[in-house]
Design an enzyme around this catalytic site. Structure first.
Site, PDB file in Angstrom:
ATOM      1  N   LEU A 146       0.825  -1.201   0.000  1.00  0.00           N
ATOM      2  CA  LEU A 146       0.000   0.000   0.000  1.00  0.00           C
ATOM      3  C   LEU A 146       0.864   1.258   0.000  1.00  0.00           C
ATOM      4  O   LEU A 146       2.009   1.234   0.441  1.00  0.00           O
ATOM      5  CB  LEU A 146      -0.923  -0.035   1.223  1.00  0.00           C
ATOM      6  CG  LEU A 146      -1.849  -1.273   1.247  1.00  0.00           C
ATOM      7  CD1 LEU A 146      -2.393  -1.533   2.629  1.00  0.00           C
ATOM      8  CD2 LEU A 146      -2.980  -1.098   0.241  1.00  0.00           C
ATOM      9  N   PRO A 147       0.320   2.389  -0.491  1.00  0.00           N
ATOM     10  CA  PRO A 147       1.171   3.550  -0.792  1.00  0.00           C
ATOM     11  C   PRO A 147       1.560   4.436   0.379  1.00  0.00           C
ATOM     12  O   PRO A 147       2.561   5.149   0.297  1.00  0.00           O
ATOM     13  CB  PRO A 147       0.324   4.340  -1.792  1.00  0.00           C
ATOM     14  CG  PRO A 147      -1.088   3.998  -1.437  1.00  0.00           C
ATOM     15  CD  PRO A 147      -1.050   2.556  -1.020  1.00  0.00           C
ATOM     16  N   THR A 150       5.800   0.650   3.156  1.00  0.00           N
ATOM     17  CA  THR A 150       6.752   1.395   3.977  1.00  0.00           C
ATOM     18  C   THR A 150       5.960   2.267   4.940  1.00  0.00           C
ATOM     19  O   THR A 150       5.320   3.238   4.534  1.00  0.00           O
ATOM     20  CB  THR A 150       7.676   2.262   3.110  1.00  0.00           C
ATOM     21  OG1 THR A 150       8.390   1.421   2.201  1.00  0.00           O
ATOM     22  CG2 THR A 150       8.675   3.020   3.980  1.00  0.00           C
ATOM     23  N   LYS A 170      13.986  -0.948   6.499  1.00  0.00           N
ATOM     24  CA  LYS A 170      13.555  -0.213   5.312  1.00  0.00           C
ATOM     25  C   LYS A 170      13.738   1.294   5.506  1.00  0.00           C
ATOM     26  O   LYS A 170      14.146   2.010   4.585  1.00  0.00           O
ATOM     27  CB  LYS A 170      12.089  -0.517   5.001  1.00  0.00           C
ATOM     28  CG  LYS A 170      11.501   0.285   3.831  1.00  0.00           C
ATOM     29  CD  LYS A 170      12.265   0.043   2.529  1.00  0.00           C
ATOM     30  CE  LYS A 170      11.788   0.929   1.380  1.00  0.00           C
ATOM     31  NZ  LYS A 170      10.456   0.604   0.879  1.00  0.00           N
ATOM     32  N   LYS A 224       7.275  11.257   2.084  1.00  0.00           N
ATOM     33  CA  LYS A 224       6.550  10.482   3.098  1.00  0.00           C
ATOM     34  C   LYS A 224       7.514   9.607   3.888  1.00  0.00           C
ATOM     35  O   LYS A 224       7.471   9.558   5.127  1.00  0.00           O
ATOM     36  CB  LYS A 224       5.487   9.631   2.404  1.00  0.00           C
ATOM     37  CG  LYS A 224       4.666   8.743   3.337  1.00  0.00           C
ATOM     38  CD  LYS A 224       5.199   7.322   3.456  1.00  0.00           C
ATOM     39  CE  LYS A 224       5.099   6.569   2.147  1.00  0.00           C
ATOM     40  NZ  LYS A 224       5.556   5.161   2.326  1.00  0.00           N
TER      41      LYS A 224
END
Length: 288
Positions: free
Chosen positions: A54-55, A85, A160, A229
């Site tokens: 998912l974004p 992420t 990550k 983000k």
């Protein structure tokens, strides 16, 4: 990212049930042999292992933690994997809900972009129960070339974010280096070739320098706003841990300024554009 990953799982012979907010992507993968679902609940009812990609944090929390989301409707023994992420708090909240339902959760963010998602060579960093990791590892091995169980819940997310810290700093460094070379009068393409064979070499320089030289800033891979983000999540992580990240602070400020200037949908290499404006100079190939 999720679409090419799904194609690889299909080609490896796995049965897939897929759902996405964009039904066009669902139709594409359904035409290749996947079963199309119309809701998250339908996916949860039909799959023992559920993968999400998912974004952003808000979407992730809505899809995974919302009342009609995946985790509140998880079954005993089910494994839910988040390739998104996000921050450690989100990963830990997901793991807690999964545990309450008798299910297991893995935070398994990915790195490599759409190119590596397509050819199955992603880096996959996994946090969560070792039992769940062992069960899902055959799927990870289809999608990734470098796959590791980093540790308990949140470990994959931490790895990550460290990766994204370096990506953000390297994007800024690559942009300022290429601009400095070009404005000095040196052939920027030749400087890139030389530097990228020496100690100044980096994966990001190799990726972004050609984009700067060719003025190819189309955001079809990863957009500036996505990196902003991620850099924001890194800011939160550093504050929580009381750890200074001066390079990360600078990258965050420059990416924020670029997005504020309307560049958010461009490729990450476009971080050079505000620098060029300040330098009154544009990188370009010298010809020949």
């Amino acid at each position: 990212m999720g679409l090419p990953m799904s194609y690889n799982l299909l080609r490896a012979g796995y049965d897939l049930t897929v759902h996405n907010r964009s039904q066009e992507k669902v139709r594409q993968i359904a035409d290749a042999g996947a079963s199309a679902a119309t809701s998250t609940a339908e996916v949860m009812a039909n799959c023992d292992i559920v993968l999400a990609c998912l974004p952003d944090v808000a979407t992730c929390e809505a899809v995974l933690l919302g009342d009609d989301g995946a985790l509140p409707n998880a079954r005993h023994g089910q494994i839910i994997v988040d390739h998104s992420t996000v921050g450690a708090a989100t990963s830990k909240a997901c793991a807690a809900v999964a545990e309450n339902r008798g299910a297991m959760f893995l935070d398994a963010p990915i790195s490599g972009g759409t190119e590596r998602a397509t050819d199955g060579s992603l880096t996959i960093m996994v946090g969560g129960p070792a039992e769940a990791y062992r069960a899902v590892q055959p799927l990870f091995d289809v999608m990734g070339a470098v796959v590791h169980h980093v540790g308990p819940t949140g470990s994959g997310t931490a790895a990550k974010l460290v990766n994204q810290l370096l990506v953000g700093v390297h994007k800024v460094a690559a942009a300022e280096a290429m601009l400095l070379a070009a404005k000095s009068g040196a052939d920027p393409a030749l400087v890139f070739e030389l530097v990228n064979s020496g100690w100044g070499q980096s994966f990001i320089l190799g990726r972004n320098a050609p984009a700067m030289l060719d003025r190819d800033f189309d955001g079809i891979r990863t957009q500036l706003r996505v990196f902003l983000k991620d850099l924001g999540l890194i800011q939160e992580m550093a504050r929580d841990l009381g750890t200074p990240i001066p390079g990360g602070d600078l990258a965050y400020r420059l990416f924020q300024e670029a997005v504020d200037q309307g560049l958010g949908d461009l490729d990450g290499a476009a971080i050079v554009l505000p620098m060029e404006e300040q330098a009154h100079f544009q990188i370009q190939r010298t010809g020949g």
